[in-house]
Design a protein around this motif. Structure first.
Motif, PDB file in Angstrom:
ATOM      1  N   GLY A 213       0.813  -1.210   0.000  1.00 20.38           N
ATOM      2  CA  GLY A 213       0.000   0.000   0.000  1.00 20.38           C
ATOM      3  C   GLY A 213       0.846   1.260   0.000  1.00 20.38           C
ATOM      4  N   MET A 214       1.902   1.273   0.789  1.00 20.32           N
ATOM      5  CA  MET A 214       2.781   2.439   0.828  1.00 20.32           C
ATOM      6  C   MET A 214       3.488   2.643  -0.499  1.00 20.32           C
ATOM      7  SD  MET A 214       4.429   2.145   4.665  1.00 20.32           S
ATOM      8  CE  MET A 214       5.297   3.722   4.531  1.00 20.32           C
ATOM      9  N   GLN A 215       3.937   1.579  -1.090  1.00 15.59           N
ATOM     10  CA  GLN A 215       4.624   1.682  -2.380  1.00 15.59           C
ATOM     11  C   GLN A 215       3.705   2.239  -3.457  1.00 15.59           C
ATOM     12  OE1 GLN A 215       5.983  -2.395  -2.594  1.00 15.59           O
ATOM     13  NE2 GLN A 215       8.062  -1.854  -1.993  1.00 15.59           N
ATOM     14  N   ASN A 216       2.401   1.975  -3.306  1.00 15.27           N
ATOM     15  CA  ASN A 216       1.411   2.467  -4.278  1.00 15.27           C
ATOM     16  C   ASN A 216       0.749   3.773  -3.834  1.00 15.27           C
ATOM     17  OD1 ASN A 216       1.796   0.238  -5.975  1.00 15.27           O
ATOM     18  ND2 ASN A 216       0.264  -0.984  -4.909  1.00 15.27           N
ATOM     19  N   THR A 220      -5.081   4.908   2.775  1.00  9.94           N
ATOM     20  CA  THR A 220      -5.913   4.133   3.692  1.00  9.94           C
ATOM     21  C   THR A 220      -5.789   2.676   3.278  1.00  9.94           C
ATOM     22  OG1 THR A 220      -7.450   5.978   3.970  1.00  9.94           O
ATOM     23  CG2 THR A 220      -8.221   3.813   4.655  1.00  9.94           C
ATOM     24  N   ILE A 221      -5.151   1.874   4.126  1.00 10.38           N
ATOM     25  CA  ILE A 221      -4.802   0.499   3.763  1.00 10.38           C
ATOM     26  C   ILE A 221      -5.665  -0.450   4.595  1.00 10.38           C
ATOM     27  CG2 ILE A 221      -2.953  -1.198   3.585  1.00 10.38           C
ATOM     28  CD1 ILE A 221      -0.993   1.236   3.575  1.00 10.38           C
ATOM     29  N   ARG A 222      -6.736  -0.950   3.971  1.00 12.73           N
ATOM     30  CA  ARG A 222      -7.628  -1.911   4.630  1.00 12.73           C
ATOM     31  C   ARG A 222      -7.194  -3.312   4.231  1.00 12.73           C
ATOM     32  NH1 ARG A 222     -10.887   2.090   2.308  1.00 12.73           N
ATOM     33  NH2 ARG A 222     -11.811   3.525   3.844  1.00 12.73           N
ATOM     34  N   VAL A 223      -7.075  -4.183   5.219  1.00  5.49           N
ATOM     35  CA  VAL A 223      -6.526  -5.519   4.976  1.00  5.49           C
ATOM     36  C   VAL A 223      -7.548  -6.582   5.366  1.00  5.49           C
ATOM     37  CG1 VAL A 223      -4.592  -7.081   5.413  1.00  5.49           C
ATOM     38  CG2 VAL A 223      -4.233  -4.601   5.492  1.00  5.49           C
ATOM     39  N   GLY A 224      -7.641  -7.640   4.563  1.00  4.52           N
ATOM     40  CA  GLY A 224      -8.500  -8.775   4.882  1.00  4.52           C
ATOM     41  C   GLY A 224      -9.956  -8.375   5.035  1.00  4.52           C
ATOM     42  N   ASP A 225     -10.593  -8.851   6.107  1.00  3.10           N
ATOM     43  CA  ASP A 225     -12.022  -8.606   6.314  1.00  3.10           C
ATOM     44  C   ASP A 225     -12.355  -7.134   6.503  1.00  3.10           C
ATOM     45  OD1 ASP A 225     -12.464 -11.297   6.121  1.00  3.10           O
ATOM     46  OD2 ASP A 225     -12.704 -11.652   8.273  1.00  3.10           O
ATOM     47  N   THR A 226     -11.357  -6.314   6.810  1.00  2.00           N
ATOM     48  CA  THR A 226     -11.617  -4.878   6.961  1.00  2.00           C
ATOM     49  C   THR A 226     -12.165  -4.277   5.678  1.00  2.00           C
ATOM     50  OG1 THR A 226      -9.796  -4.758   8.538  1.00  2.00           O
ATOM     51  CG2 THR A 226     -10.613  -2.685   7.683  1.00  2.00           C
TER      52      THR A 226
END
Length: 254
Positions: A213-216, A220-226
């Motif tokens: 996410g940071m590289q892109n 706002t980096i939501r992961v998995g079920d989030t």
């Protein structure tokens, strides 16, 4: 964002998500500084990752934050501040008066929220002078939908999420190039929740998503079920509240 050749400070870096972040960021060719309250855990982290710097520091204490800033400054400063340290207290029914409600909430807010603001304030001018700098704040799926078993923890993460969004906007007003990332994990397989049988993701998978996410420049980096919860909560809030808080959660409060 380029994630090579940077100096990164990770709070709560002696175990769990923080230690995995230290491993992955160091593996990319960055200088990594970790903090934690437990010296034995810091020593173990140093043995595992000999190239990192470990500094004992309690995120709940203002004097520790100032001492940490002073020590990091002598090391040449940082490019990225990763506010990863977090605490949670055992669940109690808030409807029953209990002296520990306030104490627990104060502790969670001091570490999970106030401590973040304190460190950001200390390092802000240093970060603003770097050609490429960032702040990472770890919030939670529970900043979107609260857990009845982690009521004040959820509130502390909701506060941090609001602060993170507004900090990003305030820096934009100042034409600052400091990036502000919010990482929203679901339940992660760490010592903090080792006794819970619920679905969890690994720290490795979470940090992989953070770095990608940071590289892109995904702020706002939501992961998995989030990811799913974030969308469904806008459409079916009561249903999602029930998923996060099944009957067994309410039974545990009785």
């Amino acid at each position: 964002m380029n994630l090579q050749g940077k100096t990164i400070l990770i709070t709560g870096g002696a175990s769990g998500i923080g230690l995995e972040a230290a491993r992955q960021f160091h593996g990319l060719g960055n200088k990594v500084i970790i903090t934690g309250r437990n010296q034995a855990k810091l020593d173990a982290a140093k043995q595992l990752l000999p190239g990192i710097v470990a500094i004992q520091s309690d995120a709940a204490k203002a004097e520790d934050a100032q001492a940490l800033f002073d020590q990091v400054k002598t090391l040449g400063g940082i490019d990225i501040l990763y506010n990863n340290a977090g605490v949670g207290v055992p669940p109690l029914n808030l409807g029953n008066a209990h002296h520990s409600h306030v104490a627990g909430a104060l502790y969670e807010m001091e570490v999970n929220y106030i401590g973040v603001i304190r460190l950001n304030n200390l390092f802000m001018e240093q970060l603003k002078k770097r050609p490429e700098a960032a702040i990472i704040n770890t919030t939670s799926i529970l900043s979107i939908v609260p857990s009845v078993l982690e009521a004040t923890y959820s509130a502390s993460k909701a506060a941090l999420s609001s602060y993170t969004k507004t900090l990003r906007s305030h820096l934009k007003v100042l034409n600052s190039t400091v990036r502000v990332y919010e990482l929203l994990p679901p339940l992660v397989d760490t010592d903090m929740v080792a006794d819970r049988p619920d679905k969890k993701i690994s720290p490795e998978k979470l940090v992989n998503a953070l770095i990608k996410g940071m590289q892109n420049d995904q702020f706002t980096i939501r992961v998995g079920d989030t990811k799913i919860v974030s969308v469904l909560n806008r459409l079916l809030p009561n249903t999602v509240y029930g998923i996060i808080n099944p009957k067994k959660a309410f039974d545990a409060l009785r």
